[in-house]
Design an enzyme around this catalytic site. Structure first.
Site, PDB file in Angstrom:
ATOM      1  N   LYS A 144      31.650  -6.138   2.489  1.00  0.00           N
ATOM      2  CA  LYS A 144      32.650  -5.516   1.655  1.00  0.00           C
ATOM      3  C   LYS A 144      34.191  -6.433   1.724  1.00  0.00           C
ATOM      4  O   LYS A 144      34.625  -6.808   2.701  1.00  0.00           O
ATOM      5  CB  LYS A 144      33.078  -4.160   2.529  1.00  0.00           C
ATOM      6  CG  LYS A 144      34.573  -3.727   2.425  1.00  0.00           C
ATOM      7  CD  LYS A 144      34.847  -3.336   0.901  1.00  0.00           C
ATOM      8  CE  LYS A 144      36.511  -2.744   0.807  1.00  0.00           C
ATOM      9  NZ  LYS A 144      37.274  -3.830   0.597  1.00  0.00           N
ATOM     10  N   GLY A 164      40.767  -8.101  10.066  1.00  0.00           N
ATOM     11  CA  GLY A 164      41.813  -7.422   9.513  1.00  0.00           C
ATOM     12  C   GLY A 164      43.033  -6.821  10.203  1.00  0.00           C
ATOM     13  O   GLY A 164      42.967  -7.091  11.470  1.00  0.00           O
ATOM     14  N   SER A 165      43.434  -5.633   9.796  1.00  0.00           N
ATOM     15  CA  SER A 165      44.629  -5.296  10.507  1.00  0.00           C
ATOM     16  C   SER A 165      44.146  -4.391  11.813  1.00  0.00           C
ATOM     17  O   SER A 165      43.038  -3.693  11.735  1.00  0.00           O
ATOM     18  CB  SER A 165      45.612  -4.282   9.733  1.00  0.00           C
ATOM     19  OG  SER A 165      44.830  -3.375   9.255  1.00  0.00           O
ATOM     20  N   THR A 184      43.465  -0.684  10.669  1.00  0.00           N
ATOM     21  CA  THR A 184      41.862  -0.382  10.254  1.00  0.00           C
ATOM     22  C   THR A 184      41.172  -0.570  11.305  1.00  0.00           C
ATOM     23  O   THR A 184      40.105   0.105  11.351  1.00  0.00           O
ATOM     24  CB  THR A 184      41.628  -1.715   8.980  1.00  0.00           C
ATOM     25  OG1 THR A 184      42.591  -1.469   8.156  1.00  0.00           O
ATOM     26  CG2 THR A 184      40.315  -1.509   8.600  1.00  0.00           C
ATOM     27  N   GLY A 185      41.091  -1.498  12.189  1.00  0.00           N
ATOM     28  CA  GLY A 185      40.497  -1.627  13.450  1.00  0.00           C
ATOM     29  C   GLY A 185      40.213  -0.690  14.177  1.00  0.00           C
ATOM     30  O   GLY A 185      38.913  -0.006  14.561  1.00  0.00           O
ATOM     31  N   GLU A 190      38.417  -8.598  14.799  1.00  0.00           N
ATOM     32  CA  GLU A 190      39.332  -9.687  14.733  1.00  0.00           C
ATOM     33  C   GLU A 190      40.525  -9.129  14.450  1.00  0.00           C
ATOM     34  O   GLU A 190      40.426  -8.983  13.060  1.00  0.00           O
ATOM     35  CB  GLU A 190      38.570 -10.930  14.383  1.00  0.00           C
ATOM     36  CG  GLU A 190      39.269 -12.193  14.876  1.00  0.00           C
ATOM     37  CD  GLU A 190      40.575 -12.597  14.046  1.00  0.00           C
ATOM     38  OE1 GLU A 190      41.804 -12.101  14.348  1.00  0.00           O
ATOM     39  OE2 GLU A 190      40.263 -13.595  13.148  1.00  0.00           O
ATOM     40  N   CYS A 208      45.220 -15.901  10.572  1.00  0.00           N
ATOM     41  CA  CYS A 208      45.394 -15.000  11.709  1.00  0.00           C
ATOM     42  C   CYS A 208      46.046 -15.641  13.107  1.00  0.00           C
ATOM     43  O   CYS A 208      46.628 -15.138  13.813  1.00  0.00           O
ATOM     44  CB  CYS A 208      43.939 -14.248  12.020  1.00  0.00           C
ATOM     45  SG  CYS A 208      42.759 -15.483  12.031  1.00  0.00           S
ATOM     46  N   GLU A 263      52.665  -8.527  13.823  1.00  0.00           N
ATOM     47  CA  GLU A 263      52.439  -9.401  12.948  1.00  0.00           C
ATOM     48  C   GLU A 263      52.861  -9.237  11.597  1.00  0.00           C
ATOM     49  O   GLU A 263      52.784  -8.275  10.930  1.00  0.00           O
ATOM     50  CB  GLU A 263      50.785  -9.307  12.956  1.00  0.00           C
ATOM     51  CG  GLU A 263      50.275 -10.404  12.109  1.00  0.00           C
ATOM     52  CD  GLU A 263      48.914 -10.633  12.048  1.00  0.00           C
ATOM     53  OE1 GLU A 263      48.224  -9.607  11.819  1.00  0.00           O
ATOM     54  OE2 GLU A 263      48.126 -11.521  12.470  1.00  0.00           O
TER      55      GLU A 263
HETATM   56  P1  ADP Z   1      45.465  -6.128   5.240  1.00  0.00           P
HETATM   57  O1  ADP Z   1      46.574  -4.995   5.674  1.00  0.00           O
HETATM   58  O2  ADP Z   1      45.809  -7.463   5.796  1.00  0.00           O
HETATM   59  O3  ADP Z   1      45.042  -6.216   3.785  1.00  0.00           O
HETATM   60  P2  ADP Z   1      43.397  -4.562   6.231  1.00  0.00           P
HETATM   61  O4  ADP Z   1      42.908  -4.143   7.637  1.00  0.00           O
HETATM   62  O5  ADP Z   1      43.675  -3.266   5.519  1.00  0.00           O
HETATM   63  O6  ADP Z   1      44.353  -5.622   6.144  1.00  0.00           O
HETATM   64  O7  ADP Z   1      42.178  -4.880   5.110  1.00  0.00           O
HETATM   65  C1  ADP Z   1      41.135  -5.814   5.831  1.00  0.00           C
HETATM   66  C2  ADP Z   1      39.795  -5.278   5.249  1.00  0.00           C
HETATM   67  O8  ADP Z   1      39.579  -4.000   5.744  1.00  0.00           O
HETATM   68  C3  ADP Z   1      39.661  -5.218   3.662  1.00  0.00           C
HETATM   69  O9  ADP Z   1      38.526  -5.479   3.257  1.00  0.00           O
HETATM   70  C4  ADP Z   1      40.009  -3.858   3.359  1.00  0.00           C
HETATM   71  O10 ADP Z   1      39.457  -3.414   2.102  1.00  0.00           O
HETATM   72  C5  ADP Z   1      39.295  -3.090   4.789  1.00  0.00           C
HETATM   73  N1  ADP Z   1      39.832  -1.698   4.844  1.00  0.00           N
HETATM   74  C6  ADP Z   1      41.097  -1.534   4.682  1.00  0.00           C
HETATM   75  N2  ADP Z   1      41.343  -0.067   4.880  1.00  0.00           N
HETATM   76  C7  ADP Z   1      39.976   0.364   5.536  1.00  0.00           C
HETATM   77  C8  ADP Z   1      39.401   1.556   6.152  1.00  0.00           C
HETATM   78  N3  ADP Z   1      40.026   2.733   6.285  1.00  0.00           N
HETATM   79  N4  ADP Z   1      38.201   1.576   6.135  1.00  0.00           N
HETATM   80  C9  ADP Z   1      37.312   0.255   6.125  1.00  0.00           C
HETATM   81  N5  ADP Z   1      37.765  -0.594   5.643  1.00  0.00           N
HETATM   82  C10 ADP Z   1      39.255  -0.947   5.336  1.00  0.00           C
END
Ligand code: ADP
Length: 494
Positions: A188, A241-242, A245-246, A264, A299, A398
């Site tokens: 994704k 990612g963030s 979300t993690g 990560e 990162c 961050e």
């Molecule tokens: P950023 O704020 O830097 O965009 P995110 O963590 O939002 O960081 O995004 C990193 C990845 O996680 C992207 O592919 C995003 O689509 C995906 N993402 C964002 N929200 C969710 C969620 N609730 N569940 C799964 N994946 C997500």
């Protein structure tokens, strides 16, 4: 770099993207699309499917079927290797096209994108392809009446959710070992950086990867990403990612099938400069690059500069001088040192941090605002904020933008304490000519990588992973295989 070719490629229309599911292009199940906005000028570049939960489920089903019938996992490792090496060759043969497409999508300056994206993705895929027929199982040191064998088996279906800053490189850090080990994948991409990952999935098919082995579903994280995370049929979830979300992914795992989750999650990495650094000009140059390249959207960016007080003012000025020389703007100009911020939302977030610092009376030593607004693109001046207090949000959270927080220190003890005064633990650096001090700092700083007298360098041979709230698990190096291989014991009575 071939400027005429870059200009030709940047003018090329980009066809609407499709998911790649079971080896074929597919629209969203309800036909919905989302605009791909180029951060270069704020214009719509093309569209990609706004994926649905059904699309994610179809991709997981395709990946499961492909894993189950052994079309990939049962191939001899050398046969998988051959496909992956062809794939890496195709990525390299199309490197400039991929780099320009990626830059139009995410805004990274082309000089960096070329190296860090297609070229390093090809290198990562090759590294794991080359390794896979050299990994052996184990024979346990049992007594004579038994035989204990330890097999390493692919885990199954891997869900990979990746970010927008280096989609190909970070994608390949996960795809390389996952696919080489025999797993199948549902990938994704981030909303604002899907195009190159869709393209390399086509190239994988061209290289002979069987349908269903690598599936790519575009769309919103909260829909497609969440559906992958909640799936009962995904065995491993890898993510960059963030932190927010993690956390959701860990919850989703707990609610569903307890899939393993490897995260990560970025950092607030300390770059510690002592007055005895061997070359302060070099330290200033590398430190400036370490925070401002790719507009700070890295990162491991060295976003917290800790400087010994005796050299503080002079060093900040040196660093600012390097940053002033850096060309910020059109990311498709090979001379550009920092391209566009990825999205309007990210730009607004960056500016908010600076406004807060300004309001708190911190000194904006360089930059501080949006630039080149007339282009319609999202550009931000390299920004240095001095006099930041360790408790400021700018010192702890961050930004993921070109914003450097500077904090002075007086002693090694204080520098260590400040370096560790963060919830994160991804990267760090120490600049000193004192070898003992360098080793002490490497031991005491809690981070996945500590650079000494440099910032940001490394290669595929060493792991990258965070401690504390920067995550778990490692990308790169042979250790990355651990996430994608199960250990199985066979116990024989002889
Ligand atoms: P950023 O704020 O830097 O965009 P995110 O963590 O939002 O960081 O995004 C990193 C990845 O996680 C992207 O592919 C995003 O689509 C995906 N993402 C964002 N929200 C969710 C969620 N609730 N569940 C799964 N994946 C997500």
């Amino acid at each position: 770099m071939d400027v005429a070719r870059i200009d030709a490629l940047r003018a090329r229309p980009v066809a609407p993207g499709s998911h790649i599911i079971d080896g074929a292009p597919r629209p969203a199940s309800d036909g919905a699309v989302m605009d791909v906005v180029s951060p270069i000028d704020g214009q719509v570049l093309t569209t990609v499917p706004r994926g649905t939960a059904d699309d994610a489920a179809a991709a997981v089903a395709a990946a499961r079927a492909a894993f189950h019938d052994g079309r990939w996992s049962d191939l001899p490792p050398a046969a998988r290797k051959a496909v992956l090496l062809r794939w890496a060759d195709l990525i390299e043969a199309n490197a400039l096209e991929l780099a320009v497409l990626g830059v139009r999508d995410n805004g990274t300056e082309i000089a960096m994108a070329m190296k860090a994206e297609p070229m390093s993705a090809a290198a990562a895929i090759r590294f794991y392809a080359e390794a896979i027929d050299k990994l052996y199982g184990e024979i346990a040191p049992t007594g004579p009446g038994n035989l204990g064998l330890v097999h390493r088996e692919p885990v199954g279906v891997v869900g990979a959710i990746v970010p927008w800053n280096f989609p190909l490189m970070i994608g390949a850090w996960k795809l390389g070992p996952a696919l080489a080990a025999g797993n199948t994948v549902v990938l994704k991409p981030a909303e604002t950086a899907s195009l190159t990952l869709l393209r390399i999935a086509e190239l994988a098919l061209e290289a002979g990867m069987p349908p269903g082995v690598l599936n790519v579903v575009t769309g919103e994280g909260a829909v497609v990403g969440a559906a992958i995370a909640e799936s009962m049929d995904v065995d491993v979830l890898v993510f960059t990612g963030s932190g927010a979300t993690g956390r959701r992914l860990l919850e989703a795992s707990a609610r569903s099938n307890l899939k393993r989750v490897y995260l990560e999650l970025g950092g607030k990495s300390p770059n510690v400069v002592f007055a005895d650094a061997p070359d302060l000009d070099e330290a200033a140059k590398v430190s400036a690059y370490g925070i401002f390249r790719n507009s700070g959207q890295v990162c491991v960016a060295g976003s917290r500069l800790l400087v010994e007080r005796s050299i503080h003012d002079a060093f900040v000025e040196k660093l600012a001088a390097v940053a002033r020389q850096m060309k910020v703007g059109d990311p498709l100009d090979p001379a550009t040192g920092a391209g566009a911020v990825n999205s309007e939302r990210q730009l607004a977030q960056n500016l908010q941090f600076v406004e807060e610092a300004r309001a708190a009376g911190r000194r904006i030593a360089l930059g501080g605002g949006r630039i080149l607004e007339e282009t319609g693109g999202y550009y931000m001046a390299p920004t240095i904020v001095a006099g930041v207090a360790p408790d400021d949000r700018l010192a702890r959270e961050e930004v993921f933008g070109p914003v450097l927080a500077v904090i002075p220190f007086d002693t090694e003890e204080e520098a260590t304490a400040l370096a560790n005064a963060t919830d994160y633990g991804l990267a760090a650096a120490v600049w000193t000519a004192d070898l003992s001090r360098a080793h002490r700092m490497v031991r005491r700083i809690k981070a996945g990588i500590v650079h000494v007298n440099t910032y940001g360098g490394s290669d595929l041979t060493v792991p990258l992973g965070g401690v504390k709230q920067s995550g778990n698990g490692h990308d790169k190096s042979l250790h990355a295989f651990d996430k994608y291989l199960d250990l199985k014991t066979a116990w024989f009575k002889l």
